[in-house]
Design a protein around this motif. Sequence first.
Motif, short mmCIF file in Angstrom:
data_model
loop_
_atom_site.label_atom_id
_atom_site.label_comp_id
_atom_site.label_asym_id
_atom_site.label_seq_id
_atom_site.Cartn_x
_atom_site.Cartn_y
_atom_site.Cartn_z
N LEU A 53 50.09 15.17 17.44
CA LEU A 53 49.34 16.39 17.75
C LEU A 53 48.94 17.13 16.47
CD1 LEU A 53 51.48 17.80 20.72
CD2 LEU A 53 49.63 16.09 20.77
N ILE B 276 56.72 13.61 21.02
CA ILE B 276 55.54 14.47 21.05
C ILE B 276 55.71 15.43 19.90
CG2 ILE B 276 54.24 16.17 22.38
CD1 ILE B 276 55.28 14.83 24.93
N VAL C 52 53.48 19.65 27.88
CA VAL C 52 54.30 18.54 27.39
C VAL C 52 54.54 17.55 28.52
CG1 VAL C 52 56.60 17.94 26.52
CG2 VAL C 52 55.37 19.90 25.56
N TYR D 17 53.95 7.63 21.49
CA TYR D 17 54.01 8.69 20.48
C TYR D 17 52.74 9.51 20.60
CZ TYR D 17 54.53 10.99 15.89
OH TYR D 17 54.67 11.92 14.87
N TRP D 18 52.90 10.82 20.59
CA TRP D 18 51.74 11.72 20.58
C TRP D 18 51.69 12.42 19.22
CZ3 TRP D 18 47.59 12.07 23.52
CH2 TRP D 18 47.62 11.58 24.82
N LEU E 296 51.68 15.19 28.86
CA LEU E 296 51.66 14.17 27.81
C LEU E 296 52.70 13.09 28.08
CD1 LEU E 296 51.23 16.42 24.63
CD2 LEU E 296 49.47 15.10 25.83
#
Length: 426
Positions: A196, A211, A183, A193-194, A186
């Motif tokens: 996933l 995330i 994390v 914004y991730w 990232l």
Amino acid sequence: MPFRFVHTADLHLDSPLRSLALRNADLAEIVRGASRQALVKIVDLCIAEEADALLIAGDLYDGSQTSMNTALFLGRELRRLDEHGILVFIIRGNHDAQSQVTNELTLPPSAHVFKGRAKAVVAKTLASGRDVYVHGVSFASPHAPESLLPAFQPPVPGAVNIGMLHTSLAGAAGHDLYAPCSVADLVAHGFDYWALGHIHQRQVHAAEPFIVMPGMPQGRDINEVGVKSVSFVTVDDDGHVSLAERAIGIASFERLRVDLTGISEWRDMLDAVRQALSRTCGEAAAENVILRLTLAGATPLAWRLRRDADLLRAEIDNIAAGIAGCWIEKVELTCGNARTEKPGAMLDPVEELAALVEADVLPAHGFRQDVLAAVEDVLQQLPPELRQSLAPDEEAVARLAFEAGVSGTAEVLAHLHGGGAGEGGH
């Protein structure tokens, strides 16, 4: 106008049934079609909310068995989005990389599938003049033992940057390690914004930046419990990101425990089950609730419940049939016998035997080894994928053996206990 998008992952379209307990044809049909219906509901949500885009962060398919029929269904749903001017961004996960039809389906022009090399695509220009970029990278093969984060470009200066990545992060129970990263890595990359995918349980790992692992939108068996959802994300004109969860799954797997402590009559037991089923299904957000029911507690009915398991299952199925959207996947018995000893009374011989079994037989090393050998022999007769699901490691095999020993002795003792099916006391 803000940029609004739906973030989902791990649809596993047309995933095969994974539970041997789904012998009810109607129930099996619901589960079999649930992954498709989840995608239909996601597309409906995008259209109803006038979203700008749908982001699918990998494992849209379920591997090499995917048929062209599955791909054609996907194409039809994506065309619905295209007709409403909604963009679609897709990255391929480990299961997609196994699919034989992944590269054969022609998608509408509004759908963008990221390749093995990261790329940034402009999704919208906000009223403030700030662009929104979506970055993504796909699995080129079913395995990604190294982090894919180095493949991403730096964030575009002055823009809103959204990254799409299929990853196990640092690892999770029940999931192999794929494209591992932390994390912290990232966060440090600088995206806003991730999006996933890969882990089937929803989790928001961070909020600055967001995330998000959305989890799968539809569970497939009792190990994927609860109502599933997608993320609905809004990016305002100033680039501020807000997040909401929207329930999607049409079928929810749930575990329900009913405590029978103090209940001594068959009819009262059924009433307790009926009340628990009605309450659980009434509170559920999904259209269908598929329950693994566990009857627990100390009750004089314990012997009879085990001895008359077929009658018990029939009675419970009949109760479920009267509750809209209620299905019973399995009934488990963990209840123990409540002894009602009276001063001066002779001990019930079966209860005496049960006490000896509990004190001397179950803990014995030789007994445990015999049961373990029997369980390992049965496992070897099963298909590899089912063997992996039931006993992925040595600890799981030992747990299966322990449960088999306890339940097996309980079944034998229950049949020794005597008393007919019409008796209410025990």
